[in-house]
Design a protein around this motif. Structure first.
Motif: not given
Length: 209
Positions: A17-28
């Motif tokens: 989740c942290a990697l995705a958020a840092e890359a701007g990928i929307p995660v839930r």
């Protein structure tokens, strides 16, 4: 593109989740309890409550990918392993099919293909993973199944291998697993692959892509 992360509050799920958020990928992030929400909300990550032992189909609304990173582990009773790692995973697959998601990414286990060769205390977990993997493979969902070896808390190196027969060990850091899942997640063209993985000498990007 919104990715539902099931098992988001686990040690690997949090890193993905942290990697995705840092890359701007929307995660839930799907969490069981409200007390878990601030950890994700502070990173700008959307949360939704859901329980693999209850009804969680609404958590998939508006998501086009699902990452199943939940796992009960070796210290959970066999009956709860069935409910979480098998029944929970199977229902996630069914809900994903009903929701028409574009891809399902499954965190499995290296020995899941042959549970009886695993340590005795892990066999119920491996058997549950094996059955869930098989159901995913036979579904209509494009999928990626990652089968990592034994988890460690070593610092991630970004270096792995799929050549588990030639590897000196079967260990892999949770950080490297998270990097591999993130790499699969951000490359939607990777589909219908089963990937064994342990720590090695090739970059995660090269191996997954």
């Amino acid at each position: 593109m919104t990715v539902l992360v099931i098992g988001a509050n686990g040690r690997i799920g949090r890193q993905v989740c942290a990697l995705a958020a840092e890359a701007g990928i929307p995660v839930r992030a799907m969490v069981r309890h409200r007390a878990e929400e601030p950890l994700f909300e502070e990173q700008g990550i959307e949360t939704v409550q859901g329980d693999l032992e209850g009804d969680f189909h609404e958590a998939l609304a508006g998501c086009d990918q699902v990452l199943f990173a939940a796992g009960s582990g070796p210290h959970t009773s066999a009956d709860r392993t069935l409910l979480v790692d098998l029944h929970g995973a199977v229902r996630a697959i069914q809900f994903a099919e009903e929701a028409g998601v574009s891809r399902f990414i499954m965190l499995s286990a290296l020995r899941a293909a042959d549970p009886l060769v695993g340590p005795e205390n892990l066999r119920p977990y491996l058997a549950a993973k094996y059955a869930a993997d098989l159901i995913l493979q036979r579904s209509a969902l494009p999928h990626v199944i990652l089968r990592p070896g034994k988890f460690t808390d070593d610092e991630p190196t970004g270096l792995v291998t799929t050549d588990t027969d030639q590897s000196p060990g079967v260990d892999i850091s949770r950080g490297n697993v998270a990097l591999a899942l993130f790499t699969a997640l951000r490359n939607p063209d990777i589909t219908d692959r089963e990937i064994p993985l342990v720590d090695g000498d090739r970059s995660v990007d090269d191996v997954i892509r």
